[in-house]
Design a protein around this motif. Structure first.
Motif, PDB file in Angstrom:
ATOM      1  N   VAL A  52      -1.327   0.033  -2.659  1.00  0.00           N
ATOM      2  CA  VAL A  52      -0.266  -0.258  -3.637  1.00  0.00           C
ATOM      3  C   VAL A  52       0.700   0.933  -3.701  1.00  0.00           C
ATOM      4  N   LEU A  53       0.141   2.155  -3.687  1.00  0.00           N
ATOM      5  CA  LEU A  53       1.006   3.343  -3.680  1.00  0.00           C
ATOM      6  C   LEU A  53       1.749   3.440  -2.354  1.00  0.00           C
ATOM      7  N   GLU A  54       1.043   3.209  -1.280  1.00  0.00           N
ATOM      8  CA  GLU A  54       1.635   3.340   0.057  1.00  0.00           C
ATOM      9  C   GLU A  54       2.817   2.386   0.238  1.00  0.00           C
ATOM     10  N   ARG A  55       2.701   1.184  -0.334  1.00  0.00           N
ATOM     11  CA  ARG A  55       3.804   0.221  -0.147  1.00  0.00           C
ATOM     12  C   ARG A  55       4.916   0.424  -1.171  1.00  0.00           C
ATOM     13  N   LYS A  56       4.862   1.530  -1.911  1.00  0.00           N
ATOM     14  CA  LYS A  56       5.926   1.978  -2.829  1.00  0.00           C
ATOM     15  C   LYS A  56       6.126   1.035  -4.011  1.00  0.00           C
ATOM     16  N   TRP A  57       5.046   0.410  -4.447  1.00  0.00           N
ATOM     17  CA  TRP A  57       5.133  -0.528  -5.559  1.00  0.00           C
ATOM     18  C   TRP A  57       5.682   0.141  -6.822  1.00  0.00           C
ATOM     19  N   LEU A  58       5.321   1.427  -7.022  1.00  0.00           N
ATOM     20  CA  LEU A  58       5.731   2.114  -8.249  1.00  0.00           C
ATOM     21  C   LEU A  58       7.245   2.243  -8.367  1.00  0.00           C
ATOM     22  N   TRP A  59       7.927   2.212  -7.219  1.00  0.00           N
ATOM     23  CA  TRP A  59       9.363   2.473  -7.225  1.00  0.00           C
ATOM     24  C   TRP A  59      10.159   1.193  -7.490  1.00  0.00           C
ATOM     25  N   LEU A  60       9.505   0.063  -7.659  1.00  0.00           N
ATOM     26  CA  LEU A  60      10.222  -1.217  -7.701  1.00  0.00           C
ATOM     27  C   LEU A  60      10.656  -1.666  -9.095  1.00  0.00           C
ATOM     28  N   GLY A  61      10.270  -0.941 -10.129  1.00  0.00           N
ATOM     29  CA  GLY A  61      10.640  -1.368 -11.479  1.00  0.00           C
ATOM     30  C   GLY A  61      11.874  -0.659 -11.981  1.00  0.00           C
ATOM     31  N   GLU A  62      12.089  -0.759 -13.282  1.00  0.00           N
ATOM     32  CA  GLU A  62      13.247  -0.105 -13.900  1.00  0.00           C
ATOM     33  C   GLU A  62      12.937   1.347 -14.225  1.00  0.00           C
ATOM     34  N   ASN A  63      11.660   1.629 -14.474  1.00  0.00           N
ATOM     35  CA  ASN A  63      11.266   2.978 -14.874  1.00  0.00           C
ATOM     36  C   ASN A  63       9.895   3.278 -14.279  1.00  0.00           C
ATOM     37  N   LEU A  64       9.843   4.334 -13.508  1.00  0.00           N
ATOM     38  CA  LEU A  64       8.600   4.680 -12.799  1.00  0.00           C
ATOM     39  C   LEU A  64       7.420   4.856 -13.754  1.00  0.00           C
ATOM     40  N   LEU A  65       7.712   5.404 -14.941  1.00  0.00           N
ATOM     41  CA  LEU A  65       6.645   5.602 -15.919  1.00  0.00           C
ATOM     42  C   LEU A  65       6.038   4.253 -16.323  1.00  0.00           C
ATOM     43  N   GLY A  66       6.890   3.275 -16.604  1.00  0.00           N
ATOM     44  CA  GLY A  66       6.401   1.946 -16.980  1.00  0.00           C
ATOM     45  C   GLY A  66       5.543   1.341 -15.887  1.00  0.00           C
ATOM     46  N   ARG A  67       5.965   1.542 -14.646  1.00  0.00           N
ATOM     47  CA  ARG A  67       5.193   1.000 -13.515  1.00  0.00           C
ATOM     48  C   ARG A  67       3.831   1.692 -13.397  1.00  0.00           C
TER      49      ARG A  67
ATOM     50  N   THR B 155      11.720   1.217   7.612  1.00  0.00           N
ATOM     51  CA  THR B 155      11.195   0.033   6.918  1.00  0.00           C
ATOM     52  C   THR B 155       9.708   0.202   6.653  1.00  0.00           C
ATOM     53  N   GLN B 156       9.352   0.221   5.388  1.00  0.00           N
ATOM     54  CA  GLN B 156       7.949   0.340   5.000  1.00  0.00           C
ATOM     55  C   GLN B 156       7.315  -1.044   5.024  1.00  0.00           C
ATOM     56  N   VAL B 157       6.243  -1.195   5.786  1.00  0.00           N
ATOM     57  CA  VAL B 157       5.522  -2.467   5.821  1.00  0.00           C
ATOM     58  C   VAL B 157       4.378  -2.392   4.815  1.00  0.00           C
ATOM     59  N   GLY B 158       4.385  -3.328   3.868  1.00  0.00           N
ATOM     60  CA  GLY B 158       3.289  -3.434   2.911  1.00  0.00           C
ATOM     61  C   GLY B 158       2.610  -4.780   3.076  1.00  0.00           C
ATOM     62  N   LEU B 159       1.493  -4.932   2.436  1.00  0.00           N
ATOM     63  CA  LEU B 159       0.729  -6.176   2.595  1.00  0.00           C
ATOM     64  C   LEU B 159       0.251  -6.690   1.246  1.00  0.00           C
ATOM     65  N   SER B 160       0.184  -8.013   1.143  1.00  0.00           N
ATOM     66  CA  SER B 160      -0.327  -8.620  -0.089  1.00  0.00           C
ATOM     67  C   SER B 160      -1.848  -8.762  -0.002  1.00  0.00           C
ATOM     68  N   PHE B 161      -2.511  -8.282  -1.045  1.00  0.00           N
ATOM     69  CA  PHE B 161      -3.971  -8.424  -1.102  1.00  0.00           C
ATOM     70  C   PHE B 161      -4.387  -9.799  -1.616  1.00  0.00           C
ATOM     71  N   ARG B 162      -3.446 -10.739  -1.723  1.00  0.00           N
ATOM     72  CA  ARG B 162      -3.819 -12.137  -1.960  1.00  0.00           C
ATOM     73  C   ARG B 162      -4.347 -12.745  -0.666  1.00  0.00           C
ATOM     74  N   CYS B 163      -3.918 -12.186   0.455  1.00  0.00           N
ATOM     75  CA  CYS B 163      -4.288 -12.720   1.772  1.00  0.00           C
ATOM     76  C   CYS B 163      -5.761 -12.402   2.069  1.00  0.00           C
ATOM     77  N   SER B 164      -6.491 -13.415   2.541  1.00  0.00           N
ATOM     78  CA  SER B 164      -7.927 -13.215   2.821  1.00  0.00           C
ATOM     79  C   SER B 164      -8.164 -12.161   3.895  1.00  0.00           C
ATOM     80  N   ALA B 165      -7.313 -12.158   4.928  1.00  0.00           N
ATOM     81  CA  ALA B 165      -7.500 -11.194   6.020  1.00  0.00           C
ATOM     82  C   ALA B 165      -7.276  -9.767   5.515  1.00  0.00           C
ATOM     83  N   VAL B 166      -6.287  -9.606   4.644  1.00  0.00           N
ATOM     84  CA  VAL B 166      -6.009  -8.273   4.093  1.00  0.00           C
ATOM     85  C   VAL B 166      -7.169  -7.849   3.189  1.00  0.00           C
ATOM     86  N   GLN B 167      -7.661  -8.784   2.398  1.00  0.00           N
ATOM     87  CA  GLN B 167      -8.803  -8.457   1.539  1.00  0.00           C
ATOM     88  C   GLN B 167      -9.976  -7.952   2.380  1.00  0.00           C
ATOM     89  N   GLN B 168     -10.181  -8.609   3.533  1.00  0.00           N
ATOM     90  CA  GLN B 168     -11.319  -8.233   4.382  1.00  0.00           C
ATOM     91  C   GLN B 168     -10.998  -7.084   5.335  1.00  0.00           C
TER      92      GLN B 168
END
Ligand code: SF4
Length: 303
Positions: free
Chosen positions: A235-250, A105-118
């Motif tokens: 963003v790369l570490e949390r595998k965001w690129l793999w979540l769309g329909e086409n990796l190129l589009g992402r 299980t890959q744990v990712g984090l949202s950068f909307r969160c103030s603590a993550v931003q800091q």
């Protein structure tokens, strides 16, 4: 469980406790109705739970957009009175993004969160039991178990991981993503565009994105600094690129995100809030945009 490099520990800023509609899982609705705090809110005429079509409920907010369960300035009353498990799942899960991968299980984090931003936080072992509870009681997107669409061909997970490692290494050297991805697309996809033309294309897409987001920001060129490296590497570490329909589009959506990041920064805005909140992290409707960007670029391939 694969923990990220990024740190996190809630600093109770209250940002995630009112700006978004927080849906409550059906099983928790009766429990919330019987909660001692809920009885008090009911007597005070404060609609802490709002019913919508189909019998779904979300938390209610006051005129300032604050969850009625917030106490004092920013403390969650549910959490402090009856513990973490008494909060809706959406509250417990934020700011984590969880994904099932062949490695765990890959744990990712949202950068909307103030603590993550800091980048403030504790050792990941202190989050392990909460994360295991979430993983054990929910189902999450599975990535990497099958090859993904990549331009006009398919990409295997192991090859992707090698690419990701290389991209992250180059980011750490201070190279903007646009430069990294351009060279990659030329080498691995047969992109036949000069770098200035590719840059112009990304700039045009970014202008359209600013219009879509209805912001009046002026476009700025991508650069590199500690925060941008930390963000885009994650963003790369949390595998965001793999979540769309086409990796190129992402990849192309991410390049627009990079340009938006620098545009927000140049205008004195919180770049994480804009890019993560409104483009990369918390939007579900950019599939057609992703497809449109990929199709545009496919016209410039020689392979
Ligand atoms: S945004 Fe982050 S730091 Fe602020 S209350 Fe939410 S989880 Fe805590």
């Amino acid at each position: 469980m694969i923990f990220p490099k990024q740190r996190y520990q809630c600093i109770q800023c209250g940002k995630s406790c009112g700006q978004w509609r927080i849906w409550v899982e059906p099983g928790l609705v009766p429990t919330l109705r019987e909660h001692p705090l809920a009885l008090r809110l009911q007597v005070a005429g404060q609609p802490y739970l709002v019913e919508r079509e189909g019998g779904w409920h979300h938390l209610g907010y006051d005129a300032q957009g604050r969850c009625f369960f917030l106490e004092g300035e920013r403390r969650c009353g549910l959490h402090s009175s009856t513990g973490w498990l008494s909060k809706p799942r959406a509250c417990r899960q934020f700011p984590f993004f969880l994904l099932e991968t062949p490695e765990g299980t890959q744990v990712g984090l949202s950068f909307r969160c103030s603590a993550v931003q800091q980048n403030v936080g504790v050792d990941w072992e202190q989050h392990r039991s909460d994360l295991e509870q979430l993983v054990g009681t929910g189902s999450y997107r599975r990535v990497g178990f099958e090859a993904a669409a990549w331009g006009r061909s398919r990409l295997e997970w192991d090859d992707y991981l090698d690419w990701e490692t290389s991209w992250r290494e180059q980011l750490l050297l201070g190279r903007p993503l646009r430069e990294i991805f351009f060279l990659h697309l030329v080498a691995h996809l047969g992109l036949q565009l000069a770098e200035p033309d590719f840059a112009r294309l990304v700039r045009n897409w970014s202008v359209s994105a600013l219009a879509l987001l209805q912001t009046s920001l002026t476009l700025a060129e991508p650069g590199s600094d500690g925060d941008s490296i930390r963000y885009f590497e994650h963003v790369l570490e949390r595998k965001w690129l793999w979540l769309g329909e086409n990796l190129l589009g992402r990849m192309l959506l991410l390049l627009v995100g990079e340009q938006l990041y620098w545009s927000a920064l140049a205008s004195g805005h919180n770049a994480f809030d804009l890019v993560e909140g409104e483009w990369l992290g918390h939007r579900e409707d950019l599939g057609p945009v992703e497809e449109g960007l990929a199709n545009t670029l496919l016209q410039f391939l020689v392979f």
